[in-house]
Design a protein around this motif. Structure first.
Motif, PDB file in Angstrom:
ATOM      1  N   TYR A 198      83.385  35.449   9.792  1.00 33.45           N
ATOM      2  CA  TYR A 198      84.245  34.814   8.792  1.00 33.45           C
ATOM      3  C   TYR A 198      85.578  34.502   9.448  1.00 33.45           C
ATOM      4  N   THR A 199      85.969  33.236   9.423  1.00 33.41           N
ATOM      5  CA  THR A 199      87.261  32.815   9.947  1.00 33.41           C
ATOM      6  C   THR A 199      88.052  32.158   8.819  1.00 33.41           C
ATOM      7  N   ARG A 200      89.382  32.334   8.860  1.00 34.12           N
ATOM      8  CA  ARG A 200      90.215  31.745   7.803  1.00 34.12           C
ATOM      9  C   ARG A 200      91.611  31.459   8.322  1.00 34.12           C
ATOM     10  N   TYR A 217      96.332  31.156  15.248  1.00 33.44           N
ATOM     11  CA  TYR A 217      95.030  31.809  15.097  1.00 33.44           C
ATOM     12  C   TYR A 217      94.025  30.789  14.598  1.00 33.44           C
ATOM     13  N   LEU A 257      90.812  28.465  13.813  1.00 32.58           N
ATOM     14  CA  LEU A 257      89.440  28.852  13.484  1.00 32.58           C
ATOM     15  C   LEU A 257      88.607  29.012  14.756  1.00 32.58           C
ATOM     16  N   GLN A 292      89.555  32.312  16.517  1.00 34.62           N
ATOM     17  CA  GLN A 292      88.977  33.449  15.802  1.00 34.62           C
ATOM     18  C   GLN A 292      87.477  33.560  16.069  1.00 34.62           C
ATOM     19  N   GLU A 293      86.789  32.424  16.006  1.00 29.43           N
ATOM     20  CA  GLU A 293      85.339  32.434  16.246  1.00 29.43           C
ATOM     21  C   GLU A 293      85.028  32.892  17.675  1.00 29.43           C
ATOM     22  N   CYS A 352      85.436  36.641  17.948  1.00 30.49           N
ATOM     23  CA  CYS A 352      84.345  37.332  17.250  1.00 30.49           C
ATOM     24  C   CYS A 352      83.040  37.229  18.032  1.00 30.49           C
ATOM     25  N   CYS A 358      83.651  29.382   7.653  1.00 28.69           N
ATOM     26  CA  CYS A 358      85.014  28.979   8.007  1.00 28.69           C
ATOM     27  C   CYS A 358      85.764  28.531   6.764  1.00 28.69           C
ATOM     28  N   VAL A 371      85.353  39.718  11.544  1.00 32.71           N
ATOM     29  CA  VAL A 371      86.578  38.940  11.345  1.00 32.71           C
ATOM     30  C   VAL A 371      87.518  39.266  12.506  1.00 32.71           C
ATOM     31  N   TYR A 372      88.330  38.288  12.887  1.00 34.16           N
ATOM     32  CA  TYR A 372      89.239  38.486  14.017  1.00 34.16           C
ATOM     33  C   TYR A 372      90.282  39.557  13.711  1.00 34.16           C
ATOM     34  N   ARG A 391      92.683  38.279   7.919  1.00 33.93           N
ATOM     35  CA  ARG A 391      91.896  37.063   7.703  1.00 33.93           C
ATOM     36  C   ARG A 391      90.937  37.280   6.521  1.00 33.93           C
TER      37      ARG A 391
END
Length: 90
Positions: free
Chosen positions: A10-12, A22, A24, A27-28, A31, A47, A81-82, A86
């Motif tokens: 989950y990225t946000r 940060y 997306l 973050q991906e 992860c 996302c 999640v990173y 998030r």
């Protein structure tokens, strides 16, 4: 028999500043690196762009993630999640 560990990511981001710091993609990537170290199989990525953590109702991807994880046929072991912020505000 070793059980395969299936994970979702989950990225946000909620602001333009966060997109720069940060993103997306960043973050991906982080992860995915963690998942490789732990031998998790990534089965899906959710996302959320421009979504505040104020309420869950303004975050359709999070709602979809929760629904996906509740389905026992998807056999999800981990949600990655990173950073915890998030996922949630506090």
């Amino acid at each position: 028999m070793i059980k395969e560990m299936r994970a979702v990511i989950y990225t946000r981001v909620s602001t333009d500043e966060q997109v720069e710091n940060y993103s997306l993609e960043f973050q991906e990537k982080e992860c995915r690196q963690y998942a490789r170290k732990k031998d998790y199989q990534i089965v899906r990525i959710f996302c959320e762009e421009g979504a505040s953590a104020k309420t869950i109702h303004g975050r359709p991807q999070l709602l979809e993630l929760l629904k996906y994880c509740q389905d026992k046929e998807n056999n999800v072991s981990e949600v990655l999640v990173y950073k915890f912020d998030r996922w949630s505000r506090n």
